[in-house]
Design an enzyme around this catalytic site. Structure first.
Site, PDB file in Angstrom:
ATOM      1  N   GLY A   4      20.783   7.114   3.910  1.00 53.92           N
ATOM      2  CA  GLY A   4      18.922   7.172   3.795  1.00 53.92           C
ATOM      3  C   GLY A   4      18.389   7.637   4.921  1.00 53.92           C
ATOM      4  O   GLY A   4      17.326   7.121   5.648  1.00 53.92           O
ATOM      5  N   GLY A  52      15.123   8.995   5.278  1.00 52.69           N
ATOM      6  CA  GLY A  52      13.961   8.074   5.224  1.00 52.69           C
ATOM      7  C   GLY A  52      13.305   7.774   6.617  1.00 52.69           C
ATOM      8  O   GLY A  52      13.806   7.731   7.590  1.00 52.69           O
ATOM      9  N   LYS A  53      12.104   6.813   6.556  1.00 48.28           N
ATOM     10  CA  LYS A  53      11.481   6.712   7.637  1.00 48.28           C
ATOM     11  C   LYS A  53      12.177   5.590   8.621  1.00 48.28           C
ATOM     12  O   LYS A  53      12.419   5.721   9.647  1.00 48.28           O
ATOM     13  CB  LYS A  53       9.886   6.146   7.437  1.00 48.28           C
ATOM     14  CG  LYS A  53       9.091   7.318   6.978  1.00 48.28           C
ATOM     15  CD  LYS A  53       7.576   6.913   6.723  1.00 48.28           C
ATOM     16  CE  LYS A  53       7.478   6.275   5.264  1.00 48.28           C
ATOM     17  NZ  LYS A  53       7.696   7.256   4.239  1.00 48.28           N
ATOM     18  N   ARG A  94       8.722 -11.551  14.330  1.00 47.59           N
ATOM     19  CA  ARG A  94       7.361 -11.559  13.984  1.00 47.59           C
ATOM     20  C   ARG A  94       6.802 -13.079  14.675  1.00 47.59           C
ATOM     21  O   ARG A  94       5.647 -13.000  15.408  1.00 47.59           O
ATOM     22  CB  ARG A  94       6.830 -11.076  12.687  1.00 47.59           C
ATOM     23  CG  ARG A  94       7.136  -9.690  12.550  1.00 47.59           C
ATOM     24  CD  ARG A  94       7.154  -9.490  10.952  1.00 47.59           C
ATOM     25  NE  ARG A  94       7.061  -8.123  10.897  1.00 47.59           N
ATOM     26  CZ  ARG A  94       7.569  -7.353   9.718  1.00 47.59           C
ATOM     27  NH1 ARG A  94       7.719  -8.052   8.596  1.00 47.59           N
ATOM     28  NH2 ARG A  94       7.359  -5.802   9.790  1.00 47.59           N
ATOM     29  N   HIS A 110      13.333 -12.962   2.386  1.00 49.72           N
ATOM     30  CA  HIS A 110      12.450 -11.857   3.314  1.00 49.72           C
ATOM     31  C   HIS A 110      11.490 -11.738   2.334  1.00 49.72           C
ATOM     32  O   HIS A 110      11.381 -10.623   1.804  1.00 49.72           O
ATOM     33  CB  HIS A 110      13.328 -10.793   3.640  1.00 49.72           C
ATOM     34  CG  HIS A 110      12.555  -9.657   4.490  1.00 49.72           C
ATOM     35  ND1 HIS A 110      11.668  -9.852   5.339  1.00 49.72           N
ATOM     36  CD2 HIS A 110      12.373  -8.291   4.010  1.00 49.72           C
ATOM     37  CE1 HIS A 110      11.172  -8.891   5.801  1.00 49.72           C
ATOM     38  NE2 HIS A 110      11.572  -8.062   4.840  1.00 49.72           N
TER      39      HIS A 110
HETATM   40  N1  NAD Z   1      14.568  -5.355   5.088  1.00 49.17           N
HETATM   41  C1  NAD Z   1      13.724  -5.184   5.725  1.00 49.17           C
HETATM   42  O1  NAD Z   1      13.216  -5.722   6.684  1.00 49.17           O
HETATM   43  C2  NAD Z   1      13.009  -3.748   5.646  1.00 49.17           C
HETATM   44  C3  NAD Z   1      12.148  -3.064   6.492  1.00 49.17           C
HETATM   45  C4  NAD Z   1      11.563  -1.676   6.365  1.00 49.17           C
HETATM   46  C5  NAD Z   1      11.632  -0.990   5.031  1.00 49.17           C
HETATM   47  N2  NAD Z   1      12.732  -1.630   4.290  1.00 49.17           N
HETATM   48  C6  NAD Z   1      13.182  -1.177   2.984  1.00 49.17           C
HETATM   49  O2  NAD Z   1      14.077   0.056   3.232  1.00 49.17           O
HETATM   50  C7  NAD Z   1      13.693   1.030   2.151  1.00 49.17           C
HETATM   51  C8  NAD Z   1      13.292   2.429   2.803  1.00 49.17           C
HETATM   52  O3  NAD Z   1      12.294   2.144   3.524  1.00 49.17           O
HETATM   53  P1  NAD Z   1      11.425   3.680   4.106  1.00 49.17           P
HETATM   54  O4  NAD Z   1      10.039   3.065   4.518  1.00 49.17           O
HETATM   55  O5  NAD Z   1      12.383   4.346   5.039  1.00 49.17           O
HETATM   56  O6  NAD Z   1      11.285   4.623   2.882  1.00 49.17           O
HETATM   57  P2  NAD Z   1      11.212   6.154   2.731  1.00 49.17           P
HETATM   58  O7  NAD Z   1      10.739   6.375   1.461  1.00 49.17           O
HETATM   59  O8  NAD Z   1      10.803   6.812   3.843  1.00 49.17           O
HETATM   60  O9  NAD Z   1      12.982   6.437   2.448  1.00 49.17           O
HETATM   61  C9  NAD Z   1      13.706   6.233   1.469  1.00 49.17           C
HETATM   62  C10 NAD Z   1      15.107   6.556   1.592  1.00 49.17           C
HETATM   63  O10 NAD Z   1      15.713   6.449   0.373  1.00 49.17           O
HETATM   64  C11 NAD Z   1      16.406   7.640  -0.179  1.00 49.17           C
HETATM   65  N3  NAD Z   1      16.108   7.525  -1.588  1.00 49.17           N
HETATM   66  C12 NAD Z   1      15.154   7.345  -2.622  1.00 49.17           C
HETATM   67  N4  NAD Z   1      15.429   7.214  -3.773  1.00 49.17           N
HETATM   68  C13 NAD Z   1      16.878   7.282  -3.714  1.00 49.17           C
HETATM   69  C14 NAD Z   1      17.594   7.696  -4.783  1.00 49.17           C
HETATM   70  N5  NAD Z   1      17.355   7.463  -6.082  1.00 49.17           N
HETATM   71  N6  NAD Z   1      18.992   7.864  -4.697  1.00 49.17           N
HETATM   72  C15 NAD Z   1      19.292   7.802  -3.409  1.00 49.17           C
HETATM   73  N7  NAD Z   1      18.579   7.685  -2.274  1.00 49.17           N
HETATM   74  C16 NAD Z   1      17.357   7.581  -2.470  1.00 49.17           C
HETATM   75  C17 NAD Z   1      15.247   8.643   0.306  1.00 49.17           C
HETATM   76  O11 NAD Z   1      16.129  10.047   0.312  1.00 49.17           O
HETATM   77  C18 NAD Z   1      15.045   8.348   1.776  1.00 49.17           C
HETATM   78  O12 NAD Z   1      16.213   8.641   2.538  1.00 49.17           O
HETATM   79  C19 NAD Z   1      12.816   0.487   1.311  1.00 49.17           C
HETATM   80  O13 NAD Z   1      13.479  -0.126   0.192  1.00 49.17           O
HETATM   81  C20 NAD Z   1      11.936  -0.520   2.075  1.00 49.17           C
HETATM   82  O14 NAD Z   1      11.296  -1.345   1.364  1.00 49.17           O
HETATM   83  C21 NAD Z   1      13.356  -3.106   4.399  1.00 49.17           C
HETATM   84  O1  LMR Z   2       7.133  -5.064   4.224  1.00 46.27           O
HETATM   85  C1  LMR Z   2       7.827  -4.283   3.558  1.00 46.27           C
HETATM   86  O2  LMR Z   2       7.628  -3.995   2.259  1.00 46.27           O
HETATM   87  C2  LMR Z   2       8.778  -3.607   4.609  1.00 46.27           C
HETATM   88  C3  LMR Z   2       9.712  -4.672   5.493  1.00 46.27           C
HETATM   89  O3  LMR Z   2      10.136  -5.487   4.361  1.00 46.27           O
HETATM   90  C4  LMR Z   2       8.831  -5.377   6.359  1.00 46.27           C
HETATM   91  O4  LMR Z   2       8.838  -6.510   6.406  1.00 46.27           O
HETATM   92  O5  LMR Z   2       8.674  -4.604   7.291  1.00 46.27           O
END
Ligand code: NAD
Ligand code: LMR
Length: 319
Positions: A8, A11-12, A154, A178
């Site tokens: 991934g 993604g951001k 945080r 979380h």
């Molecule tokens: N656990 C945490 O603390 C935490 C923190 C931030 C983000 N996240 C999670 O991480 C994930 C990504 O967030 P983001 O902001 O980078 O999103 P984003 O939309 O910028 O990136 C998503 C990524 O997932 C891939 N993707 C999307 N659909 C897909 C599919 N069907 N098959 C395969 N790959 C797929 C995309 O190609 C991309 O690389 C989200 O689920 C977000 O909630 C979790």
């Molecule tokens: O809040 C979200 O959806 C993204 C992540 O889990 C966070 O806590 O930054």
């Protein structure tokens, strides 16, 4: 020498997590892994990273790939793929869709890099950690999630700000989901090594307000700037460094517990765990009674969502 694969990576969070991990001195190989159709973004990201390595004088083997073969021999594989939430959504709302994505990648990791450790980031991270654990078939210590580490950071920052002390003087911990049902452990919070409950200022601390800020921090950032990126990425690289450096630090991650917290178990949820080259090992703890009640409620919530999602996966993706 260590190899980290970031799934991934377009993604951001994946992109900045990969960049943060590239700054860890003993990481020697990084694979930016993406899905078909994203080759240009992966190539562009790789070239941009390489420019920065030149500027920083960093020497690193960096590749991008959409080929599962390139996962082989990874020490850690980070799963960042999945949809993020938007305004008005709860992380749990993402579960059904992201579970299929995470299950597929967990199977792929097990097939191509069977000795690696999996770090799950995709939300809802506690449920996704359980999915990755089941579909990889790895032992529980080798699959853990970002969990409540970011929430704990945080809270640490808000407490440090309130007491006007350096952030390193504050040790605190959030356990549980979380998400909405997270539980702050004031019983495990110290400032300058002193139990926060023993400080006279504790009685006037706006605890509920502070915890509410932690609970809503992710959504607040998403509403303002579109995504949480730098906080998660820094938290991810701390976990990676702790594991690869065999540091045995105790951090709050989503891990499978058997009975470590007051005999509560059989769930993946945020708990303090010792992290080293073998993975994550939940630390047996005793917490205050009110904290146990909160934790129990959080566990019940995650357990219910996890079993719903597993039932759904059993239909669509039998093992
Ligand atoms: N656990 C945490 O603390 C935490 C923190 C931030 C983000 N996240 C999670 O991480 C994930 C990504 O967030 P983001 O902001 O980078 O999103 P984003 O939309 O910028 O990136 C998503 C990524 O997932 C891939 N993707 C999307 N659909 C897909 C599919 N069907 N098959 C395969 N790959 C797929 C995309 O190609 C991309 O690389 C989200 O689920 C977000 O909630 C979790
Ligand atoms: O809040 C979200 O959806 C993204 C992540 O889990 C966070 O806590 O930054």
């Amino acid at each position: 020498m260590a190899k980290v694969t970031v799934i991934g990576a377009t993604g951001k969070v994946g992109q900045f997590a990969a960049y943060s991990v590239s700054r860890i001195p003993f990481v020697t190989n990084i694979v930016l892994f993406g899905r078909e159709g994203n080759e240009d973004v992966l190539e562009g990201t790789k070239c941009d990273f390489i420019d920065s390595f030149a500027a920083l004088g960093r020497n690193l083997d960096l590749e991008w790939s959409i080929n599962p073969e390139d996962l082989r021999d990874s020490d850690i594989v980070i799963i960042n793929s999945g949809v993020p939430r938007h305004k008005g959504q709860d992380r749990i709302d993402l579960a059904k869709k992201n579970a299929k994505i995470v299950a597929n990648y967990a199977k792929m990791i097990a097939a191509y890099s069977p000795d690696s450790i999996i770090l799950v980031v995709s939300n809802p991270v506690d449920v996704m950690t359980a999915v990755a654990l089941k579909y990889s078939g790895f032992p529980p210590n080798r699959v853990f999630g970002l969990g409540t580490h970011l929430d704990s950071m945080r809270l640490k920052s808000f407490v440090a700000d309130h007491f006007n002390v350096h952030v390193s003087e504050v040790h605190t911990r959030i356990v549980g989901e979380h998400g909405e049902s997270m539980v702050p452990l004031w019983s495990a919070t110290t400032i300058g090594g002193i139990q926060i409950q023993n400080l006279p200022a504790f009685s006037s601390l706006p605890k509920d307000e502070m915890v509410d800020r932690v609970r809503t921090a992710g959504l607040h950032i998403i509403e303002k700037s579109g995504a949480t990126i730098y906080g998660p990425a820094a938290a991810i690289s701390t976990l990676v460094r702790t594991v690869l450096g065999n540091e045995n630090r105790i951090l709050s991650v989503s891990a499978y517990i058997k009975s470590e917290v007051h005999n509560i178990g059989d769930v993946c949820i945020g708990v303090p765990a010792r992290l080293n080259r073998e993975g994550a090992f939940p630390v047996p703890i005793r917490i205050d009674e009110s904290e146990v009640t909160g934790f129990q409620q959080s566990v019940e919530k995650i357990r219910n969502v996890t079993s719903e999602i597993m039932a759904d996966l059993d239909q669509s993706m039998p093992l």
